[in-house]
Enzyme design. Structure first.
Site, short mmCIF file in Angstrom:
data_model
loop_
_atom_site.label_atom_id
_atom_site.label_comp_id
_atom_site.label_asym_id
_atom_site.label_seq_id
_atom_site.Cartn_x
_atom_site.Cartn_y
_atom_site.Cartn_z
CG ASN A 1 -0.16 -0.13 2.51
OD1 ASN A 1 0.60 0.76 2.85
ND2 ASN A 1 -0.31 -1.24 3.22
CE LYS B 1 -8.33 -4.24 14.42
NZ LYS B 1 -7.33 -4.25 13.36
O1 PMT Z 1 3.19 5.93 6.69
P1 PMT Z 1 2.55 7.22 6.20
O2 PMT Z 1 2.79 7.43 4.73
O3 PMT Z 1 2.94 8.41 7.02
O4 PMT Z 1 0.97 7.07 6.34
C1 PMT Z 1 0.39 7.02 7.63
C2 PMT Z 1 -0.80 6.03 7.69
C3 PMT Z 1 -1.90 6.51 6.79
C4 PMT Z 1 -0.32 4.63 7.26
C5 PMT Z 1 -1.29 5.98 9.18
O5 PMT Z 1 -1.72 7.25 9.55
C6 PMT Z 1 -2.42 4.98 9.37
O6 PMT Z 1 -3.58 5.30 9.25
N1 PMT Z 1 -2.07 3.72 9.72
C7 PMT Z 1 -3.02 2.62 9.87
C8 PMT Z 1 -3.46 2.11 8.53
C9 PMT Z 1 -4.29 0.87 8.63
O7 PMT Z 1 -3.80 -0.17 8.29
O8 PMT Z 1 -5.47 1.02 9.15
P2 PMT Z 1 -6.54 -0.20 9.35
O9 PMT Z 1 -7.79 0.51 9.67
O10 PMT Z 1 -6.50 -1.14 8.20
O11 PMT Z 1 -5.99 -1.00 10.62
C10 PMT Z 1 -6.42 -0.70 11.94
C11 PMT Z 1 -5.31 -0.95 12.93
O12 PMT Z 1 -5.04 -2.36 13.00
C12 PMT Z 1 -4.00 -0.29 12.59
O13 PMT Z 1 -3.43 0.19 13.79
C13 PMT Z 1 -3.16 -1.41 12.00
O14 PMT Z 1 -1.76 -1.22 12.25
C14 PMT Z 1 -3.70 -2.63 12.74
N2 PMT Z 1 -3.63 -3.89 11.97
C15 PMT Z 1 -4.36 -4.03 10.82
C16 PMT Z 1 -4.33 -5.24 10.15
C17 PMT Z 1 -3.53 -6.29 10.67
N3 PMT Z 1 -3.47 -7.45 10.04
N4 PMT Z 1 -2.84 -6.13 11.79
C18 PMT Z 1 -2.87 -4.95 12.46
O15 PMT Z 1 -2.23 -4.79 13.49
#
Ligand code: PMT
Length: 397
Positions: free
Chosen positions: A209, A340
């Protein structure tokens, strides 16, 4: 400016001692009061008169010097110091400090002081990489000593490698950061994840991504500046490792899961800003997949949810997630807080200008486990990092 700040500069024996002269001069220009303590070997490289002229203070060279004032020199300097900087620091002095040996003016002063300590090692590459030296550095870091890493280049001994003392300008900047930043995370361990993950399809291609790591690296940098021991687990990113941060590079979500699980035990605060792939190819071809029909179907398999796993055994840790959404930001983020078991979540919407991937700014809503929302306007990621850390500290209290 360092007005009213007392900086004790320890100078050890090494060719980089000449750079300590420039450092003294820089600090004086910033209005610091600088007291220099030289080891015996330092005096073989630079005279005490040089430091006396630059610092406008008497230079301490011997623990048994007749005190210039009625106070015992090493105790008075230990008490008045806001920070003790050792630049250059030899393997010998690092070893003494790590093992509680106080046998000269510099080591006794450091040992008797509760001030901040910053060490700028300078030595031959093999010496720097020696496991004993590295163990000593690690131990001192755990005890709250700050380090500024040596650079790479041609060393005085003719070898090329790591061991050149950091430049005086960088040391001055680090002193500024330490003296002027609140050390409210001293003694705490912060685990941050950053960047994307990369899920291999074959040896040539992968699913990923747009995350660059900027958000997570900013948090890691600020946490270290505020005194924390910081583990940064990063997916592929071109960003430089922030000062004082221990970085662990990973590729896939499974790699990230394994690394986080190994490091989580000692963490007081865990911040998961990484954009982790929810799915990976169910099978990875060991050879490049050749072009054939009009369609290629790749079956995907669910990755472990690292954050959800951490939430199952949260204990006293502060657990912070991020949410990246393109619709229903608040509802989706709230659901993640509950599912979570998070203390709070930092939610950003890809569609908001200045938010999300790659840029230096973000626009977020911080959503608490009680459902309350704080709207944070457009800020630099470094400024947002401080807000997240402030909130983590308030949760810890
Ligand atoms: O790195 P940059 O370019 O500065 O961009 C920053 C960002 C947009 C990546 C950051 O601000 C951000 O939003 N990060 C989380 C992105 C994400 O994966 O969101 P999610 O809604 O899919 O996941 C929710 C949470 O669960 C996140 O904390 C993620 O790290 C965690 N997760 C998700 C999937 C997985 N299999 N394991 C996880 O731990």
């Amino acid at each position: 400016m360092f007005s009213n700040k007392n900086i004790v500069l320890g100078v050890c024996g090494g060719i980089a001692a000449y750079k300590a002269c420039e450092l003294t001069s820089r600090l004086k220009k910033q209005s610091a009061n600088v007291d220099v303590i030289m080891t015996k070997s330092a005096a073989e490289f630079v005279t005490s008169l040089t430091f006396q002229s630059l610092s406008l203070n008497q230079v301490v060279t011997d623990m048994f010097d007749k005190p210039k004032y009625w106070e015992i020199e090493h105790i008075s300097l230990a008490k008045k110091a806001d920070i003790i900087v050792i630049a250059p620091a030899t393997a010998n002095v690092i070893g003494k400090l790590a093992n509680g040996i106080a046998d000269d003016a510099l080591t006794t002063t450091v040992m008797a002081s509760k001030a901040l300590k910053l060490i700028a090692p300078a030595m031959n590459t093999n010496m720097y990489e020696n496991v004993i030296v590295q163990k000593n550095i690690e131990l001192l870091k755990q005890l709250g000593y700050h380090f500024i890493e040596p650079g790479e280049g041609r060393l005085a001994c003719g070898d090329i490698g790591k061991g050149k003392m950091a430049e005086p300008e960088a040391i001055e900047a680090r002193i500024k950061e330490l003296l002027l930043t609140n050390q409210d995370l001293q003694g705490k361990t912060v685990l941050v994840t950053a960047g994307p993950t990369r899920e291999a399809i074959d040896p040539v291609r992968f699913i990923t991504n747009h995350s660059t790591g900027k958000m997570g690296f900013a948090i890691a940098e600020k946490a270290a500046a505020r005194g924390a021991k910081v583990y940064l687990v990063s997916g592929p990113s071109n960003l430089a490792t922030p000062h004082g941060v221990d970085r662990f590079d990973v590729e896939s979500a499974v790699n990230m899961y394994e690394t986080v699980m190994k490091l989580k035990e000692n963490a007081d605060i865990i911040i998961k800003s990484a954009a982790v792939a929810d799915y990976r190819p169910a099978e990875q071809s060991s050879e490049k997949i050749k072009k054939s029909g009009d369609e290629l179907i790749i079956k995907l398999q669910k990755n472990p949810d690292i954050l959800q796993e951490l939430g199952k055994n949260k204990g006293n840790k502060v657990l912070i997630g991020f949410a990246m959404e393109t619709q229903n930001l608040i509802e989706n983020a709230r659901a993640k807080v509950a599912r979570k078991n998070l203390d709070f979540i930092v939610a950003n919407d890809l569609r908001t200008e200045g938010a999300g991937f790659a840029g230096d700014t973000n626009v977020v809503k911080i959503i608490d486990k009680d459902g309350s929302i704080v709207e944070v306007p457009l800020l630099r990621k470094s400024e947002l990092a401080d807000i997240i850390l402030d909130k983590a500290i308030s949760v810890m209290k």
